[in-house]
Design a protein around this motif. Structure first.
Motif, PDB file in Angstrom:
ATOM      1  N   LEU A  73      14.855 -11.565  39.402  1.00 16.72           N
ATOM      2  CA  LEU A  73      13.681 -11.230  38.596  1.00 16.72           C
ATOM      3  C   LEU A  73      12.395 -11.444  39.383  1.00 16.72           C
ATOM      4  CD1 LEU A  73      14.745 -12.848  35.204  1.00 16.72           C
ATOM      5  CD2 LEU A  73      14.517 -10.405  35.674  1.00 16.72           C
ATOM      6  N   SER A  74      12.354 -12.512  40.158  1.00 19.71           N
ATOM      7  CA  SER A  74      11.141 -12.832  40.918  1.00 19.71           C
ATOM      8  C   SER A  74      10.838 -11.774  41.973  1.00 19.71           C
ATOM      9  CB  SER A  74      11.297 -14.204  41.574  1.00 19.71           C
ATOM     10  OG  SER A  74      10.156 -14.526  42.336  1.00 19.71           O
ATOM     11  N   LYS A  75      11.854 -11.327  42.709  1.00 15.77           N
ATOM     12  CA  LYS A  75      11.589 -10.354  43.773  1.00 15.77           C
ATOM     13  C   LYS A  75      11.313  -8.960  43.220  1.00 15.77           C
ATOM     14  CE  LYS A  75      16.474  -9.496  44.957  1.00 15.77           C
ATOM     15  NZ  LYS A  75      17.467  -9.658  46.056  1.00 15.77           N
ATOM     16  N   ASN A  76      11.515  -8.774  41.903  1.00 15.63           N
ATOM     17  CA  ASN A  76      11.201  -7.499  41.267  1.00 15.63           C
ATOM     18  C   ASN A  76       9.924  -7.559  40.438  1.00 15.63           C
ATOM     19  OD1 ASN A  76      13.336  -5.194  41.544  1.00 15.63           O
ATOM     20  ND2 ASN A  76      14.532  -7.103  41.462  1.00 15.63           N
ATOM     21  N   ARG A  77       9.053  -8.501  40.760  1.00 18.88           N
ATOM     22  CA  ARG A  77       7.800  -8.611  39.989  1.00 18.88           C
ATOM     23  C   ARG A  77       6.965  -7.344  40.078  1.00 18.88           C
ATOM     24  NH1 ARG A  77       6.747 -14.584  42.108  1.00 18.88           N
ATOM     25  NH2 ARG A  77       6.653 -13.343  44.005  1.00 18.88           N
ATOM     26  N   GLN A  78       7.110  -6.612  41.182  1.00 20.67           N
ATOM     27  CA  GLN A  78       6.341  -5.383  41.362  1.00 20.67           C
ATOM     28  C   GLN A  78       7.152  -4.128  41.001  1.00 20.67           C
ATOM     29  OE1 GLN A  78       3.102  -5.660  42.044  1.00 20.67           O
ATOM     30  NE2 GLN A  78       3.482  -7.867  42.000  1.00 20.67           N
ATOM     31  N   THR A  79       8.326  -4.310  40.430  1.00 22.66           N
ATOM     32  CA  THR A  79       9.120  -3.165  39.982  1.00 22.66           C
ATOM     33  C   THR A  79       8.676  -2.773  38.579  1.00 22.66           C
ATOM     34  OG1 THR A  79      11.041  -3.865  41.301  1.00 22.66           O
ATOM     35  CG2 THR A  79      11.441  -2.295  39.519  1.00 22.66           C
ATOM     36  N   GLU A 123      19.341   8.052  17.133  1.00 21.41           N
ATOM     37  CA  GLU A 123      18.295   7.069  16.861  1.00 21.41           C
ATOM     38  C   GLU A 123      18.461   5.807  17.687  1.00 21.41           C
ATOM     39  OE1 GLU A 123      20.564   5.217  12.923  1.00 21.41           O
ATOM     40  OE2 GLU A 123      18.997   6.718  12.681  1.00 21.41           O
ATOM     41  N   PHE A 124      19.491   5.752  18.540  1.00 23.14           N
ATOM     42  CA  PHE A 124      19.795   4.506  19.248  1.00 23.14           C
ATOM     43  C   PHE A 124      19.697   4.606  20.767  1.00 23.14           C
ATOM     44  CE2 PHE A 124      23.585   6.505  17.304  1.00 23.14           C
ATOM     45  CZ  PHE A 124      24.076   7.176  18.410  1.00 23.14           C
ATOM     46  N   GLY A 125      19.622   5.818  21.323  1.00 22.39           N
ATOM     47  CA  GLY A 125      19.653   5.977  22.763  1.00 22.39           C
ATOM     48  C   GLY A 125      18.289   5.828  23.427  1.00 22.39           C
ATOM     49  N   TYR A 126      18.255   5.083  24.537  1.00 21.94           N
ATOM     50  CA  TYR A 126      17.032   4.876  25.329  1.00 21.94           C
ATOM     51  C   TYR A 126      17.385   4.913  26.806  1.00 21.94           C
ATOM     52  CZ  TYR A 126      14.805   3.313  21.007  1.00 21.94           C
ATOM     53  OH  TYR A 126      14.297   3.247  19.727  1.00 21.94           O
ATOM     54  N   GLU A 127      16.354   5.073  27.636  1.00 24.06           N
ATOM     55  CA  GLU A 127      16.533   4.888  29.061  1.00 24.06           C
ATOM     56  C   GLU A 127      15.521   3.878  29.574  1.00 24.06           C
ATOM     57  OE1 GLU A 127      15.967   8.691  31.031  1.00 24.06           O
ATOM     58  OE2 GLU A 127      13.853   8.243  31.412  1.00 24.06           O
ATOM     59  N   PHE A 128      15.974   3.047  30.514  1.00 23.48           N
ATOM     60  CA  PHE A 128      15.110   2.132  31.246  1.00 23.48           C
ATOM     61  C   PHE A 128      14.845   2.803  32.594  1.00 23.48           C
ATOM     62  CE2 PHE A 128      15.734  -2.280  29.239  1.00 23.48           C
ATOM     63  CZ  PHE A 128      16.117  -1.750  28.014  1.00 23.48           C
ATOM     64  N   ALA A 129      13.611   3.200  32.837  1.00 26.62           N
ATOM     65  CA  ALA A 129      13.239   3.866  34.087  1.00 26.62           C
ATOM     66  C   ALA A 129      12.499   2.876  34.977  1.00 26.62           C
ATOM     67  CB  ALA A 129      12.375   5.090  33.802  1.00 26.62           C
ATOM     68  N   TYR A 130      12.985   2.704  36.207  1.00 19.00           N
ATOM     69  CA  TYR A 130      12.426   1.708  37.130  1.00 19.00           C
ATOM     70  C   TYR A 130      11.685   2.399  38.271  1.00 19.00           C
ATOM     71  CZ  TYR A 130      15.634  -1.312  34.620  1.00 19.00           C
ATOM     72  OH  TYR A 130      16.300  -1.989  33.635  1.00 19.00           O
ATOM     73  N   TYR A 131      10.555   1.830  38.660  1.00 17.91           N
ATOM     74  CA  TYR A 131       9.687   2.437  39.674  1.00 17.91           C
ATOM     75  C   TYR A 131       9.302   1.430  40.738  1.00 17.91           C
ATOM     76  CZ  TYR A 131       9.093   6.300  36.370  1.00 17.91           C
ATOM     77  OH  TYR A 131       9.323   7.353  35.517  1.00 17.91           O
ATOM     78  N   ARG A 132       9.338   1.884  42.003  1.00 21.32           N
ATOM     79  CA  ARG A 132       8.785   1.145  43.138  1.00 21.32           C
ATOM     80  C   ARG A 132       7.927   2.124  43.928  1.00 21.32           C
ATOM     81  NH1 ARG A 132       9.387  -4.410  43.571  1.00 21.32           N
ATOM     82  NH2 ARG A 132       8.647  -3.997  45.682  1.00 21.32           N
TER      83      ARG A 132
END
Length: 245
Positions: free
Chosen positions: A84-90, A140-149
């Motif tokens: 979690l710490s190394k992804n602070r900028q994600t 009504e239940f589907g989502y996506e988590f989109a990650y960016y660097r």
């Protein structure tokens, strides 16, 4: 709501995980699945891609286990806190499933890498196939988590969020950013959200003990394991097993 359900069982095929075995699945095609029906299926070992719900019914093998993680006493280990710490900028955007050229390119990059690294069968994804697997049927239940660097899409996790359950549907990411452990980071963010929403269980999908492609799931033990057969007409029985890292 009255669901329109079509049941079918395709022919056996070579197992994707155990080369010496044959796999057989039972499917439901559900046009508009309610959250209540989905919850009942999930508790009985079923998984979802698009409008298709499926469960293994292999004749000679029971290696695939349905597991879920209780979240009442969720705590992260030191190694998880380092991720979690190394992804602070994600960056993270939680939104309804969608499809863009960036999604398709990322999916292809991930599967080309896994084909070279682990021998996965590879074929380019089409917009129609991606839509059918990951966008259609999200209800009504589907989502996506989109990650960016670096303002670049580097990871997508498809997630189903129900009142008392969070189910990880699928995840793919850019291995050029392997130093950030994006797969593990994505699960941690899902667990954080589930805890914040006071959700009882996290469902990571099927697990095969000591399988090289599923080692990451073992890191998130303890799990409850479904004890009885995945029968929609049977009451589910779960038992707690395993220790976390």
């Amino acid at each position: 709501m009255r669901e329109n359900i079509i049941e079918f069982i395709p022919k056996e095929k070579p197992c994707s995980y155990l080369k010496e075995e044959r796999s057989l699945f039972r499917y439901f095609h559900i046009e508009e699945c309610s959250s209540d029906l989905y919850q009942a299926l999930l508790e009985r070992g079923w998984r979802r891609f698009g409008k298709y719900f499926f469960v293994p019914i292999c004749k000679n093998c029971k290696a695939c286990l349905s597991v879920r993680k209780p979240l009442a006493n969720l705590e992260f280990s030191r190694s998880f806190k380092r991720v979690l710490s190394k992804n602070r900028q994600t960056g993270l955007v939680i939104q309804r499933p969608m499809i863009t050229e960036a999604h398709l390119k990322l999916y292809d990059r991930y599967h080309r890498h896994m084909s070279e690294k682990k021998g996965w069968e590879y074929s380019p994804i089409t917009m129609e196939s991606y839509y059918e697997m990951f966008v259609e049927g999200s209800g009504e239940f589907g989502y996506e988590f989109a990650y960016y660097r670096d303002e670049r899409l580097v990871g997508i996790a498809l997630v189903d969020i129900l009142e008392c359950s969070l189910s990880a549907v699928y995840c793919f990411y850019d291995h050029d950013y392997s130093d950030f452990s994006l797969g593990i980071f994505s699960i941690l963010k899902q667990l954080e959200l589930a805890k914040r929403l006071k959700i009882d269980y996290f469902y990571p999908g099927y697990w095969i003990k000591n399988h090289p492609s599923m080692g990451y799931k073992e890191r998130f033990a303890p799990y409850e394991i479904l004890r009885n057969e995945p029968d929609i007409d049977a009451l589910p029985e779960w038992s707690l097993q395993g220790e976390n890292e």
